[in-house]
Design a protein around this motif. Sequence first.
Motif, PDB file in Angstrom:
ATOM      1  N   PRO A 165       0.705  -1.206   0.018  1.00 60.05           N
ATOM      2  CA  PRO A 165      -0.167  -0.026   0.025  1.00 60.05           C
ATOM      3  C   PRO A 165       0.598   1.103  -0.029  1.00 60.05           C
ATOM      4  O   PRO A 165       0.299   2.402  -0.396  1.00 60.05           O
ATOM      5  CB  PRO A 165      -0.809  -0.080   1.181  1.00 60.05           C
ATOM      6  N   ASN A 166       2.123   1.162   0.330  1.00 59.02           N
ATOM      7  CA  ASN A 166       3.032   2.259   0.362  1.00 59.02           C
ATOM      8  C   ASN A 166       3.740   2.368  -0.610  1.00 59.02           C
ATOM      9  O   ASN A 166       4.747   3.456  -0.719  1.00 59.02           O
ATOM     10  CB  ASN A 166       3.877   2.328   1.507  1.00 59.02           C
ATOM     11  N   LYS A 167       3.434   1.760  -2.004  1.00 54.55           N
ATOM     12  CA  LYS A 167       4.419   1.646  -3.086  1.00 54.55           C
ATOM     13  C   LYS A 167       3.403   1.628  -4.267  1.00 54.55           C
ATOM     14  O   LYS A 167       2.453   0.873  -4.573  1.00 54.55           O
ATOM     15  CB  LYS A 167       5.242   0.480  -3.395  1.00 54.55           C
ATOM     16  N   ARG A 168       3.563   2.769  -5.115  1.00 51.05           N
ATOM     17  CA  ARG A 168       2.652   2.940  -6.360  1.00 51.05           C
ATOM     18  C   ARG A 168       1.070   2.550  -5.968  1.00 51.05           C
ATOM     19  O   ARG A 168       0.433   2.058  -6.785  1.00 51.05           O
ATOM     20  CB  ARG A 168       3.035   1.741  -7.602  1.00 51.05           C
ATOM     21  N   PHE A 169       0.886   3.419  -4.904  1.00 50.78           N
ATOM     22  CA  PHE A 169      -0.564   3.292  -4.751  1.00 50.78           C
ATOM     23  C   PHE A 169      -1.193   2.021  -4.388  1.00 50.78           C
ATOM     24  O   PHE A 169      -2.410   1.777  -4.579  1.00 50.78           O
ATOM     25  CB  PHE A 169      -1.572   4.117  -5.682  1.00 50.78           C
ATOM     26  N   THR A 206      10.294  -4.069  -6.765  1.00 49.83           N
ATOM     27  CA  THR A 206      10.545  -2.838  -7.573  1.00 49.83           C
ATOM     28  C   THR A 206       9.375  -2.196  -7.511  1.00 49.83           C
ATOM     29  O   THR A 206       8.239  -2.267  -6.939  1.00 49.83           O
ATOM     30  CB  THR A 206      10.651  -3.306  -8.722  1.00 49.83           C
ATOM     31  N   ARG A 207       9.501  -0.759  -8.096  1.00 49.39           N
ATOM     32  CA  ARG A 207       8.118  -0.020  -8.309  1.00 49.39           C
ATOM     33  C   ARG A 207       7.415  -0.155  -9.728  1.00 49.39           C
ATOM     34  O   ARG A 207       6.791   0.666 -10.121  1.00 49.39           O
ATOM     35  CB  ARG A 207       8.661   1.675  -8.304  1.00 49.39           C
ATOM     36  N   ILE A 208       7.986  -1.403 -10.620  1.00 47.28           N
ATOM     37  CA  ILE A 208       7.532  -1.632 -12.012  1.00 47.28           C
ATOM     38  C   ILE A 208       6.143  -2.374 -11.546  1.00 47.28           C
ATOM     39  O   ILE A 208       6.053  -3.468 -10.893  1.00 47.28           O
ATOM     40  CB  ILE A 208       8.564  -2.340 -12.541  1.00 47.28           C
ATOM     41  N   THR A 209       5.203  -1.773 -12.260  1.00 42.07           N
ATOM     42  CA  THR A 209       3.878  -2.418 -12.024  1.00 42.07           C
ATOM     43  C   THR A 209       3.418  -3.630 -13.159  1.00 42.07           C
ATOM     44  O   THR A 209       4.190  -3.522 -14.085  1.00 42.07           O
ATOM     45  CB  THR A 209       2.556  -1.340 -11.941  1.00 42.07           C
TER      46      THR A 209
END
Length: 74
Positions: free
Chosen positions: A12-16, A24-27
């Motif tokens: 919940p704290n990463k990329r909404f 990673t921050r890669i969705t």
Amino acid sequence: MINYKTIIKRNPNKRFGKPCVRDTRITVYDVLGWLAAGMTNDEIIHDFPEIKVNDIKACLAYAADREHKLQHAS
């Protein structure tokens, strides 16, 4: 089909809280968008070396599973 549950994570704290590849921050959406735009696995891995072939397969498996669940929910 690859077990995406060990690769695709929600934080919940990463990329909404969107599903991301490992830590990673890669969705999943990013990866699917790149594939839809015509990028190859090799091009994605070259541009984002933290991504591996199994990560891309996990994104596809996640999307397939989600689509399957949506079909059976309606």
